[in-house]
Design a protein around this motif. Structure first.
Motif, short mmCIF file in Angstrom:
data_model
loop_
_atom_site.label_atom_id
_atom_site.label_comp_id
_atom_site.label_asym_id
_atom_site.label_seq_id
_atom_site.Cartn_x
_atom_site.Cartn_y
_atom_site.Cartn_z
N VAL A 269 0.85 -1.19 0.00
CA VAL A 269 0.00 0.00 0.00
C VAL A 269 0.89 1.24 0.00
O VAL A 269 1.83 1.34 0.79
N ARG A 270 0.59 2.19 -0.89
CA ARG A 270 1.33 3.44 -0.94
C ARG A 270 0.34 4.60 -0.85
O ARG A 270 -0.75 4.56 -1.44
N ILE A 271 0.72 5.64 -0.10
CA ILE A 271 -0.08 6.86 0.02
C ILE A 271 0.81 8.03 -0.38
O ILE A 271 1.91 8.18 0.17
N TYR A 272 0.33 8.87 -1.30
CA TYR A 272 1.15 9.97 -1.82
C TYR A 272 0.44 11.31 -1.71
O TYR A 272 -0.79 11.39 -1.83
N ALA A 273 1.25 12.35 -1.56
CA ALA A 273 0.75 13.72 -1.71
C ALA A 273 0.74 14.06 -3.20
O ALA A 273 1.56 13.55 -3.97
N PRO A 274 -0.18 14.94 -3.65
CA PRO A 274 -0.27 15.30 -5.07
C PRO A 274 0.68 16.43 -5.44
O PRO A 274 0.27 17.45 -6.01
N ASP A 275 1.97 16.27 -5.16
CA ASP A 275 2.91 17.37 -5.32
C ASP A 275 3.97 17.10 -6.38
O ASP A 275 5.04 17.70 -6.38
N GLY A 276 3.66 16.18 -7.31
CA GLY A 276 4.57 15.94 -8.42
C GLY A 276 4.23 16.82 -9.61
O GLY A 276 3.37 17.72 -9.52
N ASN A 277 4.89 16.60 -10.73
CA ASN A 277 4.59 17.34 -11.95
C ASN A 277 3.15 17.11 -12.36
O ASN A 277 2.67 15.98 -12.39
N TYR A 278 2.44 18.20 -12.69
CA TYR A 278 1.02 18.14 -13.07
C TYR A 278 0.17 17.49 -11.99
O TYR A 278 -0.79 16.78 -12.28
N SER A 279 0.57 17.72 -10.73
CA SER A 279 -0.15 17.19 -9.56
C SER A 279 -0.17 15.67 -9.53
O SER A 279 -1.13 15.05 -9.06
#
Length: 286
Positions: A165-175
């Motif tokens: 399971v992975r949880i990510y913030a939307p802070d990459g390129n193009y969200s």
């Protein structure tokens, strides 16, 4: 443990073990990528990995990425012996964000897929690949901690195979997905397929970002599959199968492949976008 004898000449492959630089303990499920070759492999639960030497050029960079550890790069020169590497990776210092505790009542809020009927199709992956669904806070509610995440797993394939399971913030390129919000290895296995499978995350104290977050399934390698898996593009998918949903008019699902990174899925059917069938439950302040 010793690496087994495999059908590679010594100078035709890169093989070895990924370990913690301080404890020398193996690092399970680390991503090992050749930057220019755009290929990669995943270490097994004992930290071992293997992949062919680069073919596009005489030099390349081996990029090692492991959950909770610093990123590391090693120069690769074709023709050299890189058959018994021990790669030490330092732990990443994680700065915990300030959490403001506010008095008030909370209740559970479900975000993401609401359907119990999956769409037609199957989402399969090879070791190290991921599908991440954007769990959007559409109404701008005040969120607290992430309570659980759920995946709709197909009865086809091998539904009891483990995944991470992975949880990510939307802070990459193009969200796109980028920063890990869940920094622990949470490897789980569903009891069966054809239903939702829910993982309790309350003990990890993950604050839900105000705008929302990504929940991802990552395919991993397990046991002796490491020794027989072809990690390249010709790989035949195995393991659990995630089902899609057509509930949303926007593309909310990104796919990750080692050596290539994140790509937004834009498939559609009758105006509704193809998305991974994933949901989450979070605390919501009343």
């Amino acid at each position: 443990m010793l690496l087994p004898a495999l059908a590679f000449a010594q100078n035709d492959r890169i093989a070895g073990r990924i370990v913690d630089a301080k404890t020398k303990e193996p690092i399970a499920f680390a991503s090992v990528n050749l930057k220019e070759e755009q290929t990669g492999a995943l270490s097994n639960e004992y930290g071992f990995f293997q992949l062919p030497m680069p073919q596009k050029g005489p030099l390349d960079s081996l990029i090692i990425m492991a959950l909770g550890f610093e990123r590391k790069a090693i120069l690769v020169k074709r023709g050299t012996n890189m058959d018994e590497l021990i790669i030490e990776v330092p732990k990443r210092n994680i700065v915990l964000q300030n959490v403001t505790v506010t008095a008030g009542k909370m209740k559970a809020l479900e975000l993401g897929s609401r359907s119990n009927t999956p769409g037609s199709g199957m989402i399969q992956g090879q070791p190290g690949s991921q599908y991440a669904f954007w769990v959007k806070n559409e109404k701008g509610r005040k969120l607290g901690m992430i309570r659980s995440v759920s995946f709709y797993i197909s009865e086809s394939g091998f539904p009891r195979e483990p995944f991470r399971v992975r949880i990510y913030a939307p802070d990459g390129n193009y969200s796109s997905p980028n920063t890990d919000l869940l920094t622990d290895n949470v490897v789980v296995s569903a009891p069966g397929g054809g239903q939702w499978y829910t993982i309790d995350l309350t003990s990890y104290n993950i604050p839900a970002p105000e705008e929302g977050f990504y929940v991802a399934m990552e395919w991993i390698v397990s046991g002796d599959k490491f020794y027989t898996t072809n990690f390249m593009d010709s790989y035949t998918p195995y393991g659990q199968i995630l089902r899609p949903t057509f509930e949303f008019k926007e593309s909310r699902t990104w796919t990750y492949s080692m050596g290539r990174g994140w790509t937004l899925i834009t498939l559609a059917n009758n105006g509704m976008r193809y998305n991974a069938m994933i949901k989450a439950e979070v605390d919501m302040y009343k």
